[in-house]
Scaffold this active site. Structure first.
Site, short mmCIF file in Angstrom:
data_model
loop_
_atom_site.label_atom_id
_atom_site.label_comp_id
_atom_site.label_asym_id
_atom_site.label_seq_id
_atom_site.Cartn_x
_atom_site.Cartn_y
_atom_site.Cartn_z
N LYS A 140 36.34 47.74 43.69
CA LYS A 140 37.55 47.74 45.25
C LYS A 140 38.14 48.96 45.42
O LYS A 140 37.99 49.49 46.31
CB LYS A 140 38.94 46.23 45.22
CG LYS A 140 38.01 44.94 44.39
CD LYS A 140 39.01 43.60 44.63
CE LYS A 140 39.93 43.72 44.25
NZ LYS A 140 39.55 43.84 42.63
N ARG A 149 45.13 37.09 46.85
CA ARG A 149 45.19 37.27 45.76
C ARG A 149 45.06 35.43 45.71
O ARG A 149 44.63 35.48 44.13
CB ARG A 149 45.76 37.86 45.11
CG ARG A 149 44.83 39.32 43.66
CD ARG A 149 46.10 39.27 43.48
NE ARG A 149 45.18 40.11 42.34
CZ ARG A 149 45.10 41.70 42.80
NH1 ARG A 149 45.69 42.06 43.41
NH2 ARG A 149 44.42 42.60 41.83
N ARG A 159 38.50 52.64 31.95
CA ARG A 159 39.40 53.81 32.89
C ARG A 159 39.85 53.99 32.69
O ARG A 159 41.02 53.61 31.87
CB ARG A 159 39.35 52.16 34.31
CG ARG A 159 40.84 52.68 35.18
CD ARG A 159 40.55 51.84 36.68
NE ARG A 159 40.86 50.79 36.14
CZ ARG A 159 41.06 49.97 37.11
NH1 ARG A 159 40.32 50.11 38.89
NH2 ARG A 159 42.07 49.06 37.40
N ARG A 193 46.24 52.56 32.82
CA ARG A 193 47.42 51.60 33.28
C ARG A 193 47.72 50.53 32.19
O ARG A 193 46.61 49.66 31.32
CB ARG A 193 46.63 51.34 33.83
CG ARG A 193 46.46 51.81 35.49
CD ARG A 193 45.33 50.97 36.66
NE ARG A 193 46.20 49.80 36.85
CZ ARG A 193 45.15 49.11 38.22
NH1 ARG A 193 44.61 49.51 39.11
NH2 ARG A 193 45.14 47.90 38.17
N ARG A 201 44.21 38.87 33.32
CA ARG A 201 43.78 38.87 34.39
C ARG A 201 42.44 38.79 35.60
O ARG A 201 42.27 37.73 36.25
CB ARG A 201 43.25 40.47 35.05
CG ARG A 201 45.14 41.66 34.33
CD ARG A 201 44.57 42.74 34.94
NE ARG A 201 43.90 43.26 35.70
CZ ARG A 201 43.71 44.59 35.97
NH1 ARG A 201 43.31 45.27 35.58
NH2 ARG A 201 43.45 44.79 37.25
#
Ligand code: AMP
Length: 216
Positions: A13, A88, A127, A160, A171
């Protein structure tokens, strides 16, 4: 163009939002980025959000909704906006609908980026983000020359906290339980466009632009 991007964590996103916001000349509003910026600046909002973010939980609606309401009063939205990471859950979707109804500026479309779970875990665990310039790298798909250093600005790359494996799992659960229901909500509203978010970044951007050009 008033647009919401929806999809599981790791669907791309943020990456797509950057390209789409340039293409349509609309601001990219990412609630995750706003929380992280507040955290970096040590604001009370950032400190409050941190615990939830580190656990992969949603920051409470009371906090998030007011932050978005405030952002949507800024005067850079004449061309529209691209919301990434908000809403969300269905309660947030209802608040957003009410805020926009008050302003007589309803959403034009909700673009769902669809990716399967195995691909998501691979994407998120590799990531890395530059602490200095914010550039997002990937240890497999967009490799920096050195896994700890940004090729662009030589800043330090970090993972992160919420991209660590145990938090990723949480998540994804939160996405299934709380966020996925907004897809049905927006389908009912006649706003939903679903597309596959698998492939090269530029192919996905092209696909998104062509899907969205039918909306305007
Ligand atoms: P993101 O960068 O969009 O993956 O968001 C990172 C984290 O920020 C999420 O896991 C949540 O803890 C928090 N967050 C971002 N957007 C929202 C939202 N709309 N509602 C609640 N929490 C959010």
């Amino acid at each position: 163009m008033r647009l919401v991007l929806v999809g599981p964590p790791g669907a791309g996103k943020g990456t797509q939002a950057q390209f789409l916001s340039l293409h349509f000349a609309i601001p990219h509003i990412s609630t995750g980025d706003i929380f992280r910026a507040n955290l970096k600046d040590g604001t009370p909002l950032g400190i409050e959000a941190k615990g939830y973010m580190d656990r992969g939980e949603l920051v409470p609606d009371s906090v998030t909704n007011e932050m978005v309401r405030d952002r949507l009063t800024k005067d850079d939205l004449a061309n529209g906006f691209l919301l990434d990471g908000f809403p969300r859950n269905v309660a947030q979707a209802e608040v957003l609908r009410a805020i926009l109804a008050d302003k007589k500026t309803p959403l034009d479309a909700v673009l769902e980026l669809a990716v399967d779970t195995a691909e998501i875990v691979l994407r998120l665990s590799g990531r890395r983000v530059c602490r200095n310039c914010g550039k997002v790298w990937h240890l497999e798909f967009e490799k920096p020359a050195n896994p700890n250093i940004c090729d662009i600005c030589q800043g330090e790359l970090y993972q992160r906290d919420d991209d660590k494996e145990e938090v990723i799992t949480r998540r994804l659960e939160v996405y299934q339980e709380q966020t996925a229901p907004i897809i049905a909500f927006y389908r009912t509203e006649g706003l939903l466009i679903t597309m596959s978010a698998v492939g090269s970044v530029s192919d996905i951007t092209d696909r998104a632009i062509s899907a969205l050009s039918r909306v305007q």
